[in-house]
Scaffold this motif. Sequence first.
Motif, short mmCIF file in Angstrom:
data_model
loop_
_atom_site.label_atom_id
_atom_site.label_comp_id
_atom_site.label_asym_id
_atom_site.label_seq_id
_atom_site.Cartn_x
_atom_site.Cartn_y
_atom_site.Cartn_z
N GLU A 142 1.15 -4.07 -6.25
CA GLU A 142 0.02 -3.56 -6.00
C GLU A 142 -1.30 -3.57 -6.35
O GLU A 142 -1.86 -3.84 -5.87
N ALA A 184 1.76 1.65 -3.29
CA ALA A 184 1.04 2.09 -3.95
C ALA A 184 1.03 3.75 -3.84
O ALA A 184 0.97 4.31 -4.44
N GLU A 185 0.72 3.75 -2.22
CA GLU A 185 0.44 5.12 -2.24
C GLU A 185 1.53 6.42 -2.39
O GLU A 185 1.60 7.17 -2.86
N ASP A 211 1.12 -0.95 -0.15
CA ASP A 211 -0.05 -0.20 0.20
C ASP A 211 0.63 1.58 -0.64
O ASP A 211 0.71 2.17 -1.11
N GLU A 217 1.61 6.41 -6.40
CA GLU A 217 0.89 7.88 -6.52
C GLU A 217 0.66 8.90 -6.00
O GLU A 217 0.65 10.05 -6.92
#
Lengths: 89, 914
Positions: free
Chosen positions: B257, B218-219, B215, B222
Amino acid sequence: MTTSQKHRDFVAETMGEKPVGSLAGIGEVLGKKLEERGFDQAYVVLGQFLVLQKDEDLFREWLKDTCGANAKQSRDCFGCLREWCDAFL
Amino acid sequence: MAAAAASAPQQLSDEELFSQLRRYGLSPGPVTESTRPVYLKKLKKLREEEQQQHRSGGRGNKTRNSNNNNTAPAALAAAGPAAAAAGLGVRPVSGDLSYLRTPGGLGRISASGPESPLGGPGGSSAAPTAGSKVLLGFSSDESDVEASPREQAGGGGGGRKDRASLQYRGLKPLSAPLSASEVTNSNSAERRKPHSWWGARRPAAPELQTPSARDGAAEDEEEEGEDGGDGDPEAEEPLWASRTVNGSRLLSYSCRENYSDSEEEEDDDVASSRQVLKDDSLSRHRPRRSHSKALSSLTAKSAGGRLETSVQGGGGIPMNDRAAAAGSLDRSRNLEESAAAAAEQGGGCEPLDSSPIPRYRVNAKKLAPLLPPPLTDLDSTLDSSTGSLLKTNNHIGGGAFSVDSPRIFSNSLPPGASVAASSSLRINHSNHTGSNHTYLKNTYNKPKLSEPEEELLQQFKREEVSPTAGFSAHYLSMFLLTAACLFFLILGLTYLGMRGTGVSEDGGLSIKNPFDETFGKIQESKKNLMMNTLYKLHDRLAQLAGDHECGSSSQRTLSVQEAAAYLKDLGPEYEDIFNISLKWILENGKDVGIRCVGYGPEEQLTNITDVQFLQSTRPQMSFWCRFRRAFITVTHRLLLLCLGVVMVCVVLRYMKYRWTKEEEETRQMYDMVVKIIDVLRSHNEACQENKDLQPYMPIPHVQDSLIQPPDKKKMKKVWDRAVDFLAANESRVRTETRRIGGADFLVWRWIQPSASCDKILVIPSKVWQGQAFHLDRRNSPPNSLTPCLKIRNMFDPVMEIGDQWHLAIQEAILEKCSDNDGIVHIAVDKNSREGCVYVKCLSPEYAGKAFKALHGSWFDGKLVTVKYLRLDRYHHRFPQALTCNTPLKPSNKHMNSMSHLRLRTGLANSQGGS
């Protein structure tokens, strides 16, 4: 704005007894801090969110004060809760 | 009033605080223990703004509405809009970053900004420095919580974002240095991005544990995507574009992810988040817009201008930070060359922007708005386009920077690549951009072979024009070739034709020459007469011969009498000369065009009396006749040539066929030998343990166990060869004769003395070996998204031997999903490095079942992963799957691939029993 896996996971279902660390933007460190302050479950943070009337600035401010979340973390958390509310509340 | 109210806010009771807040137009929630500090801060802020407002001379004394994000525009209403703009620049000191985030007011304010400099310029000039410093500190503050790699991209991005918004606030002079620093930051960030992004993500956030590492990653991605990526989508684009060709690589990164096509997820996300993001984004629009305007005024670049023209509709308002960052980068970059590129791409961007964004163009839009900065019309479509922008923004937001969306990037690349390129690190990545295009083109050329089947569709859509062009080009070249050949052919024929006429000239010459030698004694007059006679004769004979050759007459020769008669007709004097001419012709050894023939064909003519017929050796034919003859000759020769070539080809083919057949048989023989050895060895081991068994095995028994009855006939030859091979080459096996049950059998005995040294763990091949992890919501999509699956890591193409291993793979999949009656099409991509298998099911539910059965299982020592694929892309790649409707079943009931699972679980699979 794209969402993280955590966000999606959280928003996909009711939070039940999920720990506060399952909120998007809240990792281990922040989670611990929140727990120290008494926000040990995600629904407690939700409560705070609702008390602040789902206001972004207020909530994020509060989050920053409470556990020292930075802008991104608070934004993620806010977005996560808001979306959850939209879906389940 | 303000002062009084400002005094000792700490002593305010809850009710007082409440009422104070109400006074400002806020409608605060309950002031409780936990919300108190927040509201206090809010109050303080409101008061400060109020003071600012007063100080600035009471700008529009608009009360600031509740600062709900839902009413971001309202926030602008806040006192001293422009002042707030600048003031907010200074505000950061107070630590309320939220205002930076929602400078929605700023944006709106920007419209009125120019008119209301209000201490803005003065204050802002000072503020900027301070503000920037604060912002800088703030941005790094953001990222302090995270690990360092993140701060580069995240901090850089975040800093950029804020600096961008700050910049708008009139920090024109400062923007340059800011952007410069920004750029360098982003530069390093971007440069590092490709390499460290993936790697850094892992070790990054220390607070993120492994479970949440994904995560976190992924975060991070992003965040970087929106923050860092903002300014350098191009940095990502080219890299990702280049990766898109090898989409698997990128996908493998991202699939950590995201387990399904990002587009699938984004679909849902976009829909759900649209509403949520709407307000949020709206507030964000403003600053970007204003920023862009500032940038536009700054950017004198043609690039900017061109970009502007291209991005009218949607570009007006940069959707998010990216635009700002991009704009600043663009400015600082000062890249002219990209302008040209941008210009040409701009046209492509335009339609994209205005249309409702189909999902896969999301990123294109994302990039397009980047160009936005250059907008010079401040008042343009602020409100009118807001709606559309919101929509687009949501789309972009939804479909944005998922890392594992290489195809999205690739799609947006062409239109957006250079656009993005222009706005970002062009210098660093201009070569990337170039390579992108070639990559894309190449991708099209090898649609079946390369990994990025997901990006195929975009590329196909874009490149649909090229195939037709290529086709005509191909035909054109062929046509030219044939034309050239034809030309030469005609030339040759004509030449041949010419030869016919040319020859006759020579004839005359040759006649003349020998005159002097042999007929010196003849008088001159007679010579001429003879010459004429000969000419006449020659012509007559040639004509005759020509007619004969061309088929119109049947007579080729002229008898002597006829010749004499002919000459007489011509003139009396010719007759006398006739004999002398004949004599001359005879004595003259050379070919003068007239040949004297006797009765028989081979008769030697020594005397003129023997001469009976005259024949022309150089027939005179009409051009058409000649041409026809030449043509016929040529075609005959060509035909013969072709025949020869064909013969050679046939022979070669046959040889090749035989050769491959032999190879195949040899291979089969070796396979058989290996199998026999395995059987013998295992039998030997069994014997070691169980002393009751005989240490040898009859050959027929082995044969029966290895070859299935239907194959017996086919494999007989192979078997025999294998047996001979074993007898001749294998030293560990001895062939002997034994009497078993009264009959003599040829048996094999395994004679490896020490079995232990040869004890290799027989690793089962092509079997399922259990599940690696429990499938829960974290690693699998909550619902089935499409009916098509892409299964990875089922095999290693370099390790596979034989021709039929893909059937085994298919079998294995079918057996694993034997309870799933919905699989209608399976395709094993034999050339894929990743071992991909594509499966289509009847409906998403079946696909979901298959997903659950396959994802995360161990097969043949490899961990299998499954992704969802888009149906249209699947059909594009496998058109034969369009019509597949019948569920596939395993070919036999043995369930060989499930044998280990059966053993492990101890109970046969419900469908597995053979």
